[in-house]
Enzyme design. Sequence first.
Site, PDB file in Angstrom:
ATOM      1  N   GLU A   1      59.926   7.043 116.842  1.00 36.58           N
ATOM      2  CA  GLU A   1      60.765   6.950 118.035  1.00 36.58           C
ATOM      3  C   GLU A   1      61.883   5.931 117.794  1.00 36.58           C
ATOM      4  O   GLU A   1      61.631   4.821 117.326  1.00 36.58           O
ATOM      5  CB  GLU A   1      59.920   6.491 119.223  1.00 36.58           C
ATOM      6  CG  GLU A   1      60.758   6.218 120.459  1.00 36.58           C
ATOM      7  CD  GLU A   1      59.977   5.459 121.533  1.00 36.58           C
ATOM      8  OE1 GLU A   1      60.062   5.858 122.690  1.00 36.58           O
ATOM      9  OE2 GLU A   1      59.296   4.478 121.207  1.00 36.58           O
TER      10      GLU A   1
ATOM     11  N   ARG B   1      47.358  10.232 113.115  1.00 38.75           N
ATOM     12  CA  ARG B   1      46.555   9.295 112.324  1.00 38.75           C
ATOM     13  C   ARG B   1      45.940   9.891 111.069  1.00 38.75           C
ATOM     14  O   ARG B   1      45.886   9.220 110.035  1.00 38.75           O
ATOM     15  CB  ARG B   1      45.481   8.655 113.217  1.00 38.75           C
ATOM     16  CG  ARG B   1      46.076   7.664 114.236  1.00 38.75           C
ATOM     17  CD  ARG B   1      45.104   7.389 115.350  1.00 38.75           C
ATOM     18  NE  ARG B   1      44.803   8.612 116.084  1.00 38.75           N
ATOM     19  CZ  ARG B   1      43.654   8.864 116.709  1.00 38.75           C
ATOM     20  NH1 ARG B   1      42.702   7.975 116.710  1.00 38.75           N
ATOM     21  NH2 ARG B   1      43.480  10.010 117.348  1.00 38.75           N
TER      22      ARG B   1
ATOM     23  N   HIS C   1      49.785  15.715 123.914  1.00 37.96           N
ATOM     24  CA  HIS C   1      48.701  14.859 123.446  1.00 37.96           C
ATOM     25  C   HIS C   1      47.630  14.918 124.534  1.00 37.96           C
ATOM     26  O   HIS C   1      47.909  14.572 125.682  1.00 37.96           O
ATOM     27  CB  HIS C   1      49.257  13.432 123.246  1.00 37.96           C
ATOM     28  CG  HIS C   1      48.249  12.431 122.791  1.00 37.96           C
ATOM     29  ND1 HIS C   1      48.553  11.099 122.615  1.00 37.96           N
ATOM     30  CD2 HIS C   1      46.930  12.558 122.482  1.00 37.96           C
ATOM     31  CE1 HIS C   1      47.459  10.455 122.213  1.00 37.96           C
ATOM     32  NE2 HIS C   1      46.475  11.309 122.132  1.00 37.96           N
TER      33      HIS C   1
ATOM     34  N   CYS D   1      54.729   7.656 125.479  1.00 34.41           N
ATOM     35  CA  CYS D   1      54.346   6.337 124.971  1.00 34.41           C
ATOM     36  C   CYS D   1      53.892   5.424 126.119  1.00 34.41           C
ATOM     37  O   CYS D   1      54.637   5.206 127.070  1.00 34.41           O
ATOM     38  CB  CYS D   1      55.500   5.688 124.218  1.00 34.41           C
ATOM     39  SG  CYS D   1      55.036   4.095 123.533  1.00 34.41           S
TER      40      CYS D   1
ATOM     41  N   GLY E   1      44.166  15.277 117.875  1.00 34.47           N
ATOM     42  CA  GLY E   1      42.911  15.699 117.251  1.00 34.47           C
ATOM     43  C   GLY E   1      42.456  14.897 116.040  1.00 34.47           C
ATOM     44  O   GLY E   1      41.443  15.223 115.413  1.00 34.47           O
TER      45      GLY E   1
ATOM     46  N   ASN F   1      48.245  18.102 120.132  1.00 36.02           N
ATOM     47  CA  ASN F   1      48.184  16.807 119.448  1.00 36.02           C
ATOM     48  C   ASN F   1      47.000  15.988 119.984  1.00 36.02           C
ATOM     49  O   ASN F   1      46.528  16.217 121.089  1.00 36.02           O
ATOM     50  CB  ASN F   1      49.519  16.057 119.673  1.00 36.02           C
ATOM     51  CG  ASN F   1      49.519  14.642 119.111  1.00 36.02           C
ATOM     52  OD1 ASN F   1      49.731  13.669 119.838  1.00 36.02           O
ATOM     53  ND2 ASN F   1      49.288  14.518 117.819  1.00 36.02           N
TER      54      ASN F   1
HETATM   55  C1  FNR Z   1      52.010   6.655 117.396  1.00 35.45           C
HETATM   56  N1  FNR Z   1      52.379   7.606 118.344  1.00 35.45           N
HETATM   57  C2  FNR Z   1      53.718   7.774 118.665  1.00 35.45           C
HETATM   58  N2  FNR Z   1      54.106   8.790 119.503  1.00 35.45           N
HETATM   59  C3  FNR Z   1      55.404   9.020 119.765  1.00 35.45           C
HETATM   60  O1  FNR Z   1      55.728   9.951 120.510  1.00 35.45           O
HETATM   61  N3  FNR Z   1      56.370   8.236 119.183  1.00 35.45           N
HETATM   62  C4  FNR Z   1      56.069   7.209 118.344  1.00 35.45           C
HETATM   63  O2  FNR Z   1      56.968   6.542 117.821  1.00 35.45           O
HETATM   64  C5  FNR Z   1      54.689   6.937 118.093  1.00 35.45           C
HETATM   65  N4  FNR Z   1      54.307   5.881 117.265  1.00 35.45           N
HETATM   66  C6  FNR Z   1      52.999   5.778 116.861  1.00 35.45           C
HETATM   67  C7  FNR Z   1      52.623   4.836 115.893  1.00 35.45           C
HETATM   68  C8  FNR Z   1      51.330   4.775 115.418  1.00 35.45           C
HETATM   69  C9  FNR Z   1      50.982   3.790 114.349  1.00 35.45           C
HETATM   70  C10 FNR Z   1      50.344   5.666 115.940  1.00 35.45           C
HETATM   71  C11 FNR Z   1      48.923   5.634 115.438  1.00 35.45           C
HETATM   72  C12 FNR Z   1      50.691   6.569 116.918  1.00 35.45           C
HETATM   73  C13 FNR Z   1      51.384   8.591 118.854  1.00 35.45           C
HETATM   74  C14 FNR Z   1      51.193   9.725 117.856  1.00 35.45           C
HETATM   75  O3  FNR Z   1      52.400  10.435 117.639  1.00 35.45           O
HETATM   76  C15 FNR Z   1      50.112  10.725 118.350  1.00 35.45           C
HETATM   77  O4  FNR Z   1      50.502  11.222 119.601  1.00 35.45           O
HETATM   78  C16 FNR Z   1      48.743  10.079 118.485  1.00 35.45           C
HETATM   79  O5  FNR Z   1      48.432   9.296 117.360  1.00 35.45           O
HETATM   80  C17 FNR Z   1      47.649  11.130 118.698  1.00 35.45           C
HETATM   81  O6  FNR Z   1      47.612  12.074 117.638  1.00 35.45           O
HETATM   82  P1  FNR Z   1      46.550  11.967 116.435  1.00 35.45           P
HETATM   83  O7  FNR Z   1      46.720  10.627 115.803  1.00 35.45           O
HETATM   84  O8  FNR Z   1      45.171  12.097 117.067  1.00 35.45           O
HETATM   85  O9  FNR Z   1      46.848  13.087 115.518  1.00 35.45           O
END
Ligand code: FNR
Length: 313
Positions: free
Chosen positions: A45, A244, A185, A118, A218, A216
């Site tokens: 972002e 992740r 998500h 977020c 998972g 998203n």
């Molecule tokens: C994120 N997430 C996130 N989402 C988003 O829309 N913009 C961003 O900049 C970020 N930054 C971010 C940094 C880090 C270190 C993490 C772990 C997560 C959320 C991410 O895109 C996602 O929605 C979640 O992590 C859930 O998906 P997973 O991890 O279960 O596949």
Amino acid sequence: IMNNVNKCRHFYENKVILAPMVRISCLPMRLLALEYGADLVFCEEIIDHKMLQCRQVQNELLGTTDFLWSDDSVIFRTCDLERDKVIFQIGTSSADRALKVAKMVEDHVAGIDINMGCPKEFSIKGGMGAALMSQPEKFSEILTSLVKNVKKPISCKTRIKSDLEGTLEMMKRIEATGVSCITIHGRTKEERPNDENHDDVISHVTCHLTVPVVANGGSSMIKTYKDIEVFKKSTNCSSVMIGRSAMWNPSIFRNQGCTDDVDVVIRKFLKYAIKYDTFLACVKYCIQQFMHENLESYKGRQMLNSTTVREIW
Ligand code: FNR
């Protein structure tokens, strides 16, 4: 216009996507995810105010297009290799600023996404991210103006609400703006990554929308490529976005099944990091995630003590 909408929608169908992650989804990570088989990759972002203070520079040495801040730090670096695959995510609370930012990058990226999920205090206080979920007028204004004025597909990434009805209402409202896809998500803005992802809610919502939904949330269950298929089925989506699991091991995108060893992943990542002259702190942060339980090892300590990217190599 309708044809264009359908073409844009098609763009988000049957895709496996690298999620936007602050400090993780940098150029070397995105290129590595693509090398491993990701179809689309999101950048981290980028806040509209920050981007609006940037100037665009063609970096002839690296073959990149850079957006540099007033102190010359790189806010967004991209290159031809990802041009048709990279989605630029904006953090915003203003239709006017979002459009200005989208216009700065539209010729260099494949799509523009608005962060509507977020839950961090910084975002909420600024009326950005998940704060937009409770402001239908505001998010409609932002998304409609982008859909109307930007050449590339517009999308947004959001979360579910605590009630199904409210969730559906919001998604319908988003759909009505003409976006090409919605990433959902499957957690509320109060839920944390350790809470279970509500795949069933994503599945239910997907049935009531015509716009493609990207599932998203998972990663707790996604350890191998096969688990991606399982997540697709349980959310009833044709596309999934992985955060992740990709941060821990980007070779999760390999459809041959087996993931690469951490050492191989680090080598491949460093190749791109060196080629694209990536900021040391960002490189270390990514490698820390690949090594997660092994930082206390000799190699881990050596990596953290390195003062240049080449030294890590
Ligand atoms: C994120 N997430 C996130 N989402 C988003 O829309 N913009 C961003 O900049 C970020 N930054 C971010 C940094 C880090 C270190 C993490 C772990 C997560 C959320 C991410 O895109 C996602 O929605 C979640 O992590 C859930 O998906 P997973 O991890 O279960 O596949």
